[in-house]
Design a protein around this motif. Sequence first.
Motif, PDB file in Angstrom:
ATOM      1  N   ILE A  20       0.534  -1.682  -0.035  1.00 47.48           N
ATOM      2  CA  ILE A  20      -0.140  -0.039   0.195  1.00 47.48           C
ATOM      3  C   ILE A  20       0.921   1.305  -0.390  1.00 47.48           C
ATOM      4  O   ILE A  20       1.546   1.682   0.614  1.00 47.48           O
ATOM      5  N   PRO A  21       1.201   1.853  -0.764  1.00 46.23           N
ATOM      6  CA  PRO A  21       1.602   3.667  -0.978  1.00 46.23           C
ATOM      7  C   PRO A  21       0.938   4.347   0.612  1.00 46.23           C
ATOM      8  O   PRO A  21      -0.237   4.711   0.199  1.00 46.23           O
ATOM      9  N   LEU A  22       1.860   4.492   1.036  1.00 45.57           N
ATOM     10  CA  LEU A  22       2.191   5.570   2.542  1.00 45.57           C
ATOM     11  C   LEU A  22       1.875   7.117   1.727  1.00 45.57           C
ATOM     12  O   LEU A  22       2.140   7.783   1.161  1.00 45.57           O
ATOM     13  N   GLN A  23       0.788   7.090   2.931  1.00 43.60           N
ATOM     14  CA  GLN A  23       0.806   9.352   3.288  1.00 43.60           C
ATOM     15  C   GLN A  23       1.961   9.543   3.829  1.00 43.60           C
ATOM     16  O   GLN A  23       2.831   8.681   4.907  1.00 43.60           O
ATOM     17  N   PRO A  24       2.442  10.856   4.304  1.00 45.69           N
ATOM     18  CA  PRO A  24       3.403  10.932   4.779  1.00 45.69           C
ATOM     19  C   PRO A  24       3.207  10.590   6.238  1.00 45.69           C
ATOM     20  O   PRO A  24       2.422  10.407   6.827  1.00 45.69           O
ATOM     21  N   PHE A  25       4.425  10.168   6.677  1.00 47.32           N
ATOM     22  CA  PHE A  25       4.065   9.345   8.280  1.00 47.32           C
ATOM     23  C   PHE A  25       4.170  10.863   9.239  1.00 47.32           C
ATOM     24  O   PHE A  25       5.099  11.198   9.246  1.00 47.32           O
ATOM     25  N   ARG A  26       3.619  10.124  10.296  1.00 48.76           N
ATOM     26  CA  ARG A  26       3.315  11.493  11.476  1.00 48.76           C
ATOM     27  C   ARG A  26       3.679  12.509  11.060  1.00 48.76           C
ATOM     28  O   ARG A  26       3.179  13.019  12.042  1.00 48.76           O
TER      29      ARG A  26
END
Length: 553
Positions: free
Chosen positions: A205-211
Amino acid sequence: MGQIGTMRRRVERATAIVVAAGLAACALSSCSAGPAPSSTVAVDTGTRPNQDVVALPTDRASAITAALTLLPSQIDEALRRSEVPGLAVAVVSHDEVLYTNGFGVRDESTGAKVDADTVFQIASLSKPISATILAKAMTQDPSLTWSTPAHTLMPGLALADPYVTQNITVGDFFAHRSGIPTGGGDDLEDLGFDRNYILSHLSEIPLQPFRTTYQYSNFGLTTGAEAVAASRGQSWEQMSKELLFGPLGMTSTSTSHADFLAAPNHAVLHARIGEDDFQPLFDRDPDAEAPAGGVSSNVRDLATWMQLLLSDGSRDGSAFINSDPLNQALSAQIVSSHAGDLDQRPGHYGFGINVGSAAGGRVTLSHSGAFGLGAATAATLVPDLDLGIVVLTNGAPVGLPEAVVQIFLDEVMYGHQSRDWVDTMHGFFAGFNAPSGDLAGQSPPTDAAASAPASDYVGTYTSAYFGTLTVTEAGGRLRGALGPTGATTFDITPWNGDTMAYVPTGENALPGSLSSVVFARSGGAVTTATLTYLNRYPQIAEPSGLGVFTRQR
């Protein structure tokens, strides 16, 4: 002393502090006093200014008693207006169960009544319970914290970004700041994949910006819970019973769907058909996401759990959960909803729970749960009032449990309802019952036809995430099959050339859903099939690419 205990034990009540200070200043400077204000606003002050709140209209005991007197008739009216079949409720303080009751029916087809022992599927209200279980695990093992990197507990953990994989913590997963987009993993669950398959495919799954972004993720939170269970050499189900359900005597609470179905007194799910008709049409097995949405319970057991939180983790006068990990869970960790304007309050999320404030400034800890196929739940704690309420229902989400919670708390805090909560919450949840898909609400073209014979599209297609899509043909009609055993089947019908249509299924595709299947060619031959419904996440504009299936034969 924990933060809840501190808030519960307010030091004093001060009325019209500003007015008094102004009068004192005038006395010192011999100024002439103006006309006295006709009314003042009472403020309860805490040991710190950020604990100050607008005072109750009367003393706490009288306010709660008055609200409890009104509650049964208000629930009857809310049920009548919403048409939801059944509801159970509990109200507690840290040392007393103030009220429990059941209303309506647990199954429209049988007329069996709801009571305080009726077991409901509580959906995402499971999340704060799972956070409580982790806080207990951290109490037993102080080396385990919300800041523990998850990969050290679950060596096989992998997400799309190696940096995130190495640095993501248990708390990141429980605060929904992993970057896994909302719906990631839910789409696999809808097709029948189990927890192990889903967690092992999150890396696709492509991630959105972490944290820095809040993406509500059932399988992100489930990963955090599973990591802790793995570190203990236990299943999540074993860990839940050992750490919380067993010691607290929550004998009607389970993370197993089979246990829910086996309970003689359980509430059946009721899907919403049309505007105000609820029917028992579906079963919902949430075992794959048990830590995030798979708990079943009744209001008596949940009353015990709420009392534990209101007691700063104490049980029968003794420390049961260390207040440090519990208070961290119940404190804001990320902005969950940004204000749309300067006069709006933002929303915050802790580890598995919403952290907010009421109109009068009192801190509220809350969570709702919902299955589109027929369940809705809500619970709210107001620590400085030493008060908690939980509402469970067996109807699709129309805002009823949230409305009942707000009606009761309004009566306690303000002596009246500040707005029509049934109407307000019904409007807020309207979109939760809407059909999904890029073709929903559309009719096929009058000349709908495929670009080629049905046999042109027949074949086996694969996706690294969703697995195998099998397209077959019988009598000139196309049919698709998905899932671990190919059990999710659907008709593929003509729409416009190589763009066809199908009806997606699952909790997130309610009646009326319709989406496209786009076949693409190379050199005249069909090479890929894109299921548009599976190729996009609701809060992300760009297609994920996961719903593109490549033809193998």
